[in-house]
Scaffold this motif. Structure first.
Motif, short mmCIF file in Angstrom:
data_model
loop_
_atom_site.label_atom_id
_atom_site.label_comp_id
_atom_site.label_asym_id
_atom_site.label_seq_id
_atom_site.Cartn_x
_atom_site.Cartn_y
_atom_site.Cartn_z
N ILE A 102 -12.10 -2.88 6.08
CA ILE A 102 -12.23 -2.25 7.63
C ILE A 102 -13.09 -2.80 8.59
O ILE A 102 -13.01 -3.46 9.49
CB ILE A 102 -12.15 -1.00 7.29
N PRO B 128 -13.03 0.05 2.53
CA PRO B 128 -14.21 0.87 3.69
C PRO B 128 -14.48 -1.31 3.82
O PRO B 128 -14.94 -1.59 4.94
CB PRO B 128 -15.06 0.96 2.85
N HIS C 12 0.65 -1.18 0.09
CA HIS C 12 -0.09 -0.01 -0.37
C HIS C 12 0.54 1.86 -0.26
O HIS C 12 0.73 2.25 -0.43
CB HIS C 12 -1.02 0.22 1.35
N TYR D 63 -8.70 -5.41 0.14
CA TYR D 63 -7.78 -3.69 -0.59
C TYR D 63 -7.63 -4.55 -1.75
O TYR D 63 -8.54 -2.29 -2.39
CB TYR D 63 -6.53 -4.68 -0.21
N THR E 133 -5.53 4.03 4.60
CA THR E 133 -5.67 5.63 4.56
C THR E 133 -4.35 5.61 3.92
O THR E 133 -3.58 5.11 3.22
CB THR E 133 -5.36 6.30 5.49
N ASP E 134 -4.70 7.11 2.97
CA ASP E 134 -4.14 7.31 2.30
C ASP E 134 -3.31 9.37 3.12
O ASP E 134 -2.93 9.95 2.43
CB ASP E 134 -4.38 8.25 0.80
N THR E 135 -3.49 8.75 4.27
CA THR E 135 -2.95 9.74 5.06
C THR E 135 -1.22 8.79 5.60
O THR E 135 -1.51 8.46 6.78
CB THR E 135 -3.80 10.81 6.38
N ARG F 297 0.80 3.71 -3.57
CA ARG F 297 0.30 4.84 -3.21
C ARG F 297 0.77 6.07 -3.46
O ARG F 297 0.47 7.51 -3.19
CB ARG F 297 -0.55 4.30 -2.00
N LEU G 80 -1.28 8.54 9.47
CA LEU G 80 -2.75 7.64 10.29
C LEU G 80 -1.76 6.08 9.96
O LEU G 80 -1.72 5.00 10.56
CB LEU G 80 -4.14 7.74 9.73
N VAL G 81 -0.81 6.49 8.85
CA VAL G 81 -0.36 4.85 8.10
C VAL G 81 0.67 4.73 8.74
O VAL G 81 0.60 3.27 9.48
CB VAL G 81 -0.24 5.03 6.29
N ALA H 239 -7.94 0.25 9.41
CA ALA H 239 -8.46 1.17 9.86
C ALA H 239 -7.33 1.87 9.44
O ALA H 239 -8.04 3.85 9.15
CB ALA H 239 -9.19 1.51 11.15
N LEU H 240 -6.23 2.33 10.23
CA LEU H 240 -5.20 3.60 10.21
C LEU H 240 -4.47 2.88 9.32
O LEU H 240 -4.12 3.83 8.37
CB LEU H 240 -4.60 3.35 10.98
#
Length: 407
Positions: free
Chosen positions: A387, A384, A258, A379, A316-318, A262, A321-322, A312-313
């Motif tokens: 998750i 979602p 991931h 994935y 993400t694309d942040t 990304r 958080l990853v 959930a963390l």
């Protein structure tokens, strides 16, 4: 050799070998992606690797109990890993890389039941939770250094995997030399559990018949083939709980896939994040190991909570958080590696312990394969949905543990 010194010396062996295979595992996702793998392939291969590392213990565990050659199995497993990792950096074919990823995990399957049995004898004197936790924390020093070394070489060599993984042959060789020395010093660690391990040069070192020398093929309470006690019901309950948890647990291979797909982190930074996750692993192992000695298996309730938080963390694309998700993933692995091993040692008598570790790992292996394939497939379809599915699975695991505690 006193029990704590034995645990610490074995910890150095594991530190060196974690340097090797955790250095390789930190770049498995990016390496397979570089060779053309999809998320499903990465999930299946890394899940299959974990399944091999765990499921094949169904064979190696009982064989270790039957032959009593715990040191032989331990050394052979470490040797296979030490050989597989350097070749992983040299291959340019996806199928060969996949085979070597699995081969490295097979080495873990060969050694782990025997190694954990050897350690379980010493931790009887040090405290199960503390002994396994300290060993796991020392593991993670190597798991920190290995990925950082790989990251540095990748950065200097412009993402050339050959030197990055080839250098890992050095700590692998050092680990094997130290392991052979430790075997010569303490050929029969069962003496620790019999209360004889406090002497620096006790009877365990002379391999006498009354101590049941493992290398002479003796059972700890008689000849090989003696009637052994059944595995207790509580053991099977915890095996089901663990399998449920791992069915919803993502592999780092999918997490790292991931990250690179990304474009959240450059390839050379992925091992650094893995090293940070291994540091979280060590902290979680020490904390839950200490709590286990005080509260018992109830501390395992934290495992489904951590496992549910990971996707959930981490998916993400942040970036922050990853990163947090990867640290939570490391904490969950720390609980798995330390506290679950202590639980098995407390639930199962000596004569069946390697078999129990093998069966327990086999159950975990099937769940790890399902978990890797499930997270990789979901994935590609819907993050979602991934998750939500993992959260539901972890809720079921928590319910199983709650039922066990009430009974």
């Amino acid at each position: 050799m006193r029990p704590w010194r034995f645990v610490m010396t074995f910890g150095v062996v594991s530190l060196l070998m974690d340097f090797v295979y955790e250095g390789a595992r930190s770049v498995t996702g990016p390496l397979l992606a570089h060779l053309g793998a999809s998320a499903v392939v990465v999930g299946v291969v890394t899940g299959a690797g974990e399944a091999a590392a765990l499921g094949l213990r169904l064979v190696s565990g009982p064989l270790a109990d039957r032959t009593r050659r715990f040191w032989t199995w331990t050394i052979a497993g470490y040797a296979l890993t030490a050989l597989a990792v350097p070749f992983l950096g040299l291959t340019g074919a996806l199928w060969a890389a996949c085979a070597l990823v699995v081969a490295e995990r097979v080495g873990k399957a060969v050694r782990s039941p025997a190694k954990d049995t050897l350690l379980s004898h010493a931790t009887a004197a040090t405290g199960r939770g503390r002994g396994f936790a300290v060993h796991e924390a020392m593991d993670q020093v190597g798991a920190l250094l290995g990925p950082l070394t790989v990251a540095a070489i990748l950065a200097v060599s412009h993402d050339d995997y050959a030197p990055a993984l080839g250098v890992l042959a050095l700590p692998g060789a050092a680990a094997l030399v130290l392991l052979v020395w430790l075997r010569a010093r303490v050929p029969d660690p069962v003496a620790y559990e019999e209360g004889k391990g406090e002497a620096e040069n006790g009877e365990a070192e002379n391999g006498s018949a009354e101590n049941g020398s493992a290398e002479n093929g003796k059972a700890e309470n008689g000849e090989v083939g003696a009637v052994r006690p059944r595995l207790p019901r509580a053991f099977w309950t915890y095996a089901v709980f663990t399998a449920t948890t791992l069915t919803g647990f993502a592999t780092f291979g999918v997490l790292s896939y991931h990250l690179v797909e990304r474009d959240l982190l450059p390839t050379a930074a992925v091992p650094v994040l893995y090293a940070a996750a291994m540091a979280a692993d060590a902290v979680a192992a020490l904390a839950t190991g200490w709590l286990y000695d005080r509260w018992g298996a109830r501390v395992l309730a934290v495992l489904p909570l951590l496992s549910a938080a990971v996707p959930a963390l981490a998916f993400t694309d942040t970036v922050w958080l990853v990163v947090l998700g990867a640290l939570v993933w490391g904490g969950a692995v720390g609980v798995q590696e330390a506290t679950l091993r202590a639980t098995v040692a407390d639930l199962v008598p000596v004569g069946r312990r390697a078999t129990a570790y093998g069966i327990f790992a086999g159950v975990m292996g099937g769940a790890a394969l399902a978990g890797g394939a499930l997270t990789g497939a979901l994935y590609d379809v819907s993050v979602p949905a991934l998750i939500a599915t993992v959260a539901a699975i972890q809720a079921a695991a928590l319910a199983l543990l709650s039922v066990q505690d009430r009974t």
